[in-house]
Design an enzyme around this catalytic site. Structure first.
Site, PDB file in Angstrom:
ATOM      1  N   HIS A  36      78.198  44.906  69.946  1.00  0.00           N
ATOM      2  CA  HIS A  36      79.092  45.671  69.098  1.00  0.00           C
ATOM      3  C   HIS A  36      79.542  44.751  68.226  1.00  0.00           C
ATOM      4  CE1 HIS A  36      83.073  46.999  67.667  1.00  0.00           C
ATOM      5  NE2 HIS A  36      82.567  48.177  67.837  1.00  0.00           N
ATOM      6  N   ARG A  94      53.243  26.981  61.223  1.00  0.00           N
ATOM      7  CA  ARG A  94      53.040  25.762  62.199  1.00  0.00           C
ATOM      8  C   ARG A  94      53.008  26.415  63.540  1.00  0.00           C
ATOM      9  NH1 ARG A  94      56.482  23.516  58.005  1.00  0.00           N
ATOM     10  NH2 ARG A  94      55.422  21.873  56.973  1.00  0.00           N
ATOM     11  N   GLY A 145      46.453  18.818  53.173  1.00  0.00           N
ATOM     12  CA  GLY A 145      47.722  18.155  53.803  1.00  0.00           C
ATOM     13  C   GLY A 145      48.317  16.841  52.981  1.00  0.00           C
ATOM     14  N   SER A 146      48.923  16.965  51.962  1.00  0.00           N
ATOM     15  CA  SER A 146      49.448  16.009  51.352  1.00  0.00           C
ATOM     16  C   SER A 146      50.065  14.813  52.014  1.00  0.00           C
ATOM     17  CB  SER A 146      50.106  16.230  50.195  1.00  0.00           C
ATOM     18  OG  SER A 146      51.414  16.963  50.480  1.00  0.00           O
ATOM     19  N   ASN A 147      50.736  14.899  53.183  1.00  0.00           N
ATOM     20  CA  ASN A 147      51.768  14.081  53.733  1.00  0.00           C
ATOM     21  C   ASN A 147      50.561  13.186  54.392  1.00  0.00           C
ATOM     22  OD1 ASN A 147      54.032  15.150  52.935  1.00  0.00           O
ATOM     23  ND2 ASN A 147      54.206  16.267  54.762  1.00  0.00           N
ATOM     24  N   ASP A 148      49.744  13.454  55.446  1.00  0.00           N
ATOM     25  CA  ASP A 148      48.702  12.677  56.132  1.00  0.00           C
ATOM     26  C   ASP A 148      47.724  12.064  55.131  1.00  0.00           C
ATOM     27  OD1 ASP A 148      49.759  12.813  58.628  1.00  0.00           O
ATOM     28  OD2 ASP A 148      48.591  14.342  59.378  1.00  0.00           O
ATOM     29  N   CYS A 200      49.690  22.477  50.785  1.00  0.00           N
ATOM     30  CA  CYS A 200      50.978  22.578  51.421  1.00  0.00           C
ATOM     31  C   CYS A 200      51.949  21.225  51.654  1.00  0.00           C
ATOM     32  CB  CYS A 200      50.887  23.268  52.877  1.00  0.00           C
ATOM     33  SG  CYS A 200      49.778  22.489  54.131  1.00  0.00           S
TER      34      CYS A 200
END
Length: 798
Positions: A420, A510, A700-703, A750
């Protein structure tokens, strides 16, 4: 003039019997029967019958007097006035003609069906306007048998127009009490006390997302679900593929269903009994029944849209007859909860700063509010509550509604998303956190608190006043760049809301978040359950309650998570990255330590593609693929694309594709596209070879940055050197873009960098990147920035 209309005789010209096309009985009975929606036989009194009843007993003047002296903000006086009016109406005498017509109709129904019980349902004549709802404020009476009980129930239904919550609501919404009449529907009783019943909505009430039917179900008569007295089962079905022969059940959540409303044949009354534990764990509806109800809901919605000539949604009550197994629609009304998150009312809340967390529970809405926490144990204690306080209580029911309207936020110990408190909070546009378990204890001392529902599924109450920002925008006014802008998604709970943003799809969904937060069990602990130590088996059993097949638990949970994201953005593409956890992360799942090696450097160890064909994990990957297959083929969400991470060589890519083909997911079949996560130097140097076996690239720009620069971004000593804008990383990205375009393949990126660094975004756009995928909170500034870049800079053309 007759005061009675049979449902089978109703047409659009008879809408006045329930106060217009917005009401709950009205034209739907005759029209929808033609469309195959099953409705119990019955009849209804007209709105004129109610007015005749009031006039014949000279009740208008005394009612006006009582209401004229009313202070609706005083809960105690409101309850007293409501009780006095209901007593006047309930104990009045039915006019002879009205009584005769009701009894004649009841006898005709009894002759047709035998000595039957009926349900007596009320329908207010101004019910369910687009921005208001009278639903649930009047009473319905079940298992009514015999003429004396029927006439008494009709009088009580008339009187229920003056419940405290109904009077308060009309006062708040500015409706004249005289302008509202009441129709009473009398239906053959559906014996759902022998089965189950519940409610449906043709949109997601939390977000306003229009493409789903949500179904709430519990054992027994439906009053417990309607009044939110139980934590019901919740099913979510995707409408766009429902009539294509698909079975798009996006969610099947088993509620606790603490009590069951039954008919006590000895005492001749409805009683709530504790639901046996085994029944609490069972699903109330089969998949076929879920889909049948969803089709009925979608049919009803389409019918009303055609009748009204505008977009609208429906609230529907349904019941299953345990004696026959038939499903019935017993009531339908226009949806009253405003779609606050679409069109020109899209709001995003961002909480800045942090403070001690005092309580947490299920978030209702996405807002943030600040106020003084005031714990109230009974609505009669309303004098202790100030307008703008945060209402803290164990639970709510309709008697709390006048108090809830004054609250900045609502926090309860008990409840679910269908409780409710949650339903009313959505209607009011008030943030709420339900099911905290202990808020009345944790917040008993009061003081200023910040209530945040801005973080997805979980809502939190923080001590003190935390700064927050509210961004309101009109999606139609947002710029749309040539470069595709997509979102990074991890939490399915946010999908229906974020899917309404003006983006081109999901560039990175992900899967590992679903594994860690929803599945929580290592895949091999499910496929090799018999090999586990007994103590671990017990943990797996606890996580997989309701699933005899352990593997099905994994497939179903992952499919529902991915399916929810894909449905939210359908038909826009959703790129799903297959599991990309490191071995230490896999080991932290239930049962995982027995299947994972201890690695000194798991970041560049046994992860990504090399796991998918390895005998020590391949069966886990096959479960992931089975979930994707279910989303694409069973749900009909063909917008899902697959992204393969950490693929070191083209040969490795081929081996992964071979496993996929053997499992029934073949690249190119039914339009299935498979992308490469381009994040390794080898992906750059052998881009042309990778382009021969994949359908696109997602950078995947981070790795990629840490491997090109040879650093660990988690190391405090070298982390300052991590920079996607370095010349070597830019050259690697440019090489990937050029290679993709040589092969006429799409390529996107990304990562956070395009949002954080305008110069990096400019570099990507000038280099001809096809898409940029980023987090939702970075969307608005990124859209403006990229449009400006495209206007001022030349863009490379593939």
């Amino acid at each position: 003039m007759s005061f009675i209309k049979w449902f089978s005789d109703l047409g659009l010209d008879d809408a006045e019997i329930v106060g217009g096309k917005n009401a709950s009985l009205g034209e739907m009975y005759k029209e929808l029967a033609v469309l195959g929606v099953r409705i119990p036989e019955g009849f209804a009194t007209t709105a004129a019958a109610y007015r005749e009843y009031i006039a014949a007993n000279d009740l208008e003047a005394p009612i006006d007097t009582i209401l004229g002296e009313l202070d609706a903000t005083n809960v105690i006086k409101l309850a007293s006035a409501a009780s006095e009016i209901r007593s006047l109406v309930e104990h009045a005498k039915l006019p002879a003609k009205l009584e005769s017509e009701i009894l004649d109709a009841y006898r005709r129904l009894a002759v047709a069906r035998g000595d039957i019980a009926v349900a007596v349902r009320s329908s207010a004549a101004a019910q369910d306007l687009p921005n208001a709802s009278f639903a649930g404020q009047q009473e319905s009476y079940l298992m009514i048998r015999g003429e004396a009980q029927l006439l008494s129930a009709v009088r009580r239904a008339f009187a229920s127009l003056f419940t405290a919550r109904a009077i308060s609501y009309r006062e708040d919404m500015g409706f004249a009490h005289k302008a509202v009449a009441l129709s009473v529907g009398i239906q053959r009783m559906v014996r759902s006390d022998l089965a189950c019943s519940g409610v449906m909505s043709t949109l997601d009430q939390e977000s306003g997302f229009r493409d789903v039917v949500t179904i709430d179900s519990s054992w027994g008569f439906g009053e417990n679900v309607v009044k939110r007295n139980v934590n019901a089962d919740r099913f979510v079905v995707f409408k766009p593929t429902l009539f294509e022969g698909r079975r798009p059940i996006l969610r099947k959540a088993v509620g606790t269903k603490e009590q069951t409303l039954l008919f006590d044949q000895f005492e001749h009354r409805l009683v709530n009994q504790p639901t046996p534990l085994v029944r609490r764990r069972e699903t109330t509806l089969s998949d076929d029944e879920i889909l049948a109800l969803a089709r009925s809901a979608a049919t009803i919605e389409a019918h009303y849209i055609e009748i009204h000539g505008r977009d609208l949604a429906m609230d529907i009550e349904w019941a299953k007859d345990g004696a026959t197994g038939e499903l019935f629609i017993v009531q339908a009304r226009l949806q009253s909860v405003r779609r606050r998150t679409v069109a020109n009312e899209l709001r995003t809340y961002l909480l800045h700063g942090a403070g001690p967390q005092l309580a947490e529970g299920l978030a209702v809405g996405n807002q943030v509010a600040v106020g003084n926490a005031t714990t109230i144990h009974d609505p009669s204690d309303s004098d202790q509550f100030r307008d703008g306080d945060v209402l803290v209580t164990a639970h709510t029911d309709p008697d709390w509604e006048p108090l809830m309207r004054r609250a900045a936020a609502i926090v309860t110990d008990h409840g679910s998303r269908t409780s409710h408190a949650a339903i009313v909070a959505r209607e009011l546009g008030t943030p709420a956190i339900v099911g905290t378990g202990d808020a009345t204890d944790c917040l008993a001392e009061g003081g200023t608190v910040t209530v945040s529902c801005a973080a997805g599924d979980v809502g939190s109450v923080f001590a003190g006043q935390l700064p927050f920002e509210m961004i309101q925008l009109d999606p139609a006014e947002l710029p749309r760049p040539h470069t595709q802008i997509m979102l990074n998604m991890r939490d399915p709970a946010r999908a229906f809301r974020l899917g309404q943003l003006p983006v081109d799809g999901v560039g990175l969904a992900r899967m590992e978040h679903i594994l860690a937060s929803h599945v929580k069990v290592h895949p091999l602990a499910l496929t090799r359950y018999e090999s586990l130590p007994r103590s671990v088996q017990q943990q797996v059993d606890q996580a997989t309650v309701g699933f005899d097949d352990k593997s099905e638990y994994f497939v179903s949970t992952v499919a529902q998570g991915i399916g929810t994201i894909a449905a939210a953005f359908y038909p826009r593409p959703v790129v799903v990255r297959m599991s990309d956890l490191n071995t230490n992360d896999y080991a932290s799942l239930i049962g995982g330590s027995g299947f994972e090696p201890a690695e000194d450097n798991p970041m560049i160890g046994w992860r990504g593609a090399c796991r998918y064909y390895h005998p020590d994990y391949q069966e886990g990957f096959e479960l992931e693929l089975e979930a994707i297959e279910r989303v694409r083929n069973t749900f009909g969400l063909s917008n899902v694309r697959i992204l393969i991470p950490f693929c070191r060589t083209p040969e490795e890519g081929r081996r992964v594709l071979d496993v996929m083909k053997a499992t029934g997911l073949e690249r190119g079949s039914d339009g299935l596209q498979v992308y490469l996560m381009a994040e390794l130097p080898s992906n750059v140097f052998e881009a042309d070879s990778f382009a021969e076996i994949f359908d696109g690239f997602s950078i995947g720009s981070n790795d990629l940055t840490q491997l090109v620069l040879g650093l660990d971004r988690d190391s405090e000593y070298v982390a300052p050197l991590f920079d996607e804008r370095s010349e070597s990383v830019r050259r690697a990205i440019l090489m990937l873009i050029e290679a993709a375009h040589r092969h006429d393949l799409p390529i996107g990126i990304c990562g956070q960098a395009p949002s954080d660094y305008p110069d990096f975004a400019a570099f990507l756009v000038e280099s001809g990147i096809d898409s940029i995928s980023l987090s939702a909170d970075a969307l608005i500034p990124a859209l403006h920035r990229i449009v400006d870049i495209e206007k001022s800079k030349p863009i490379a053309v593939a």
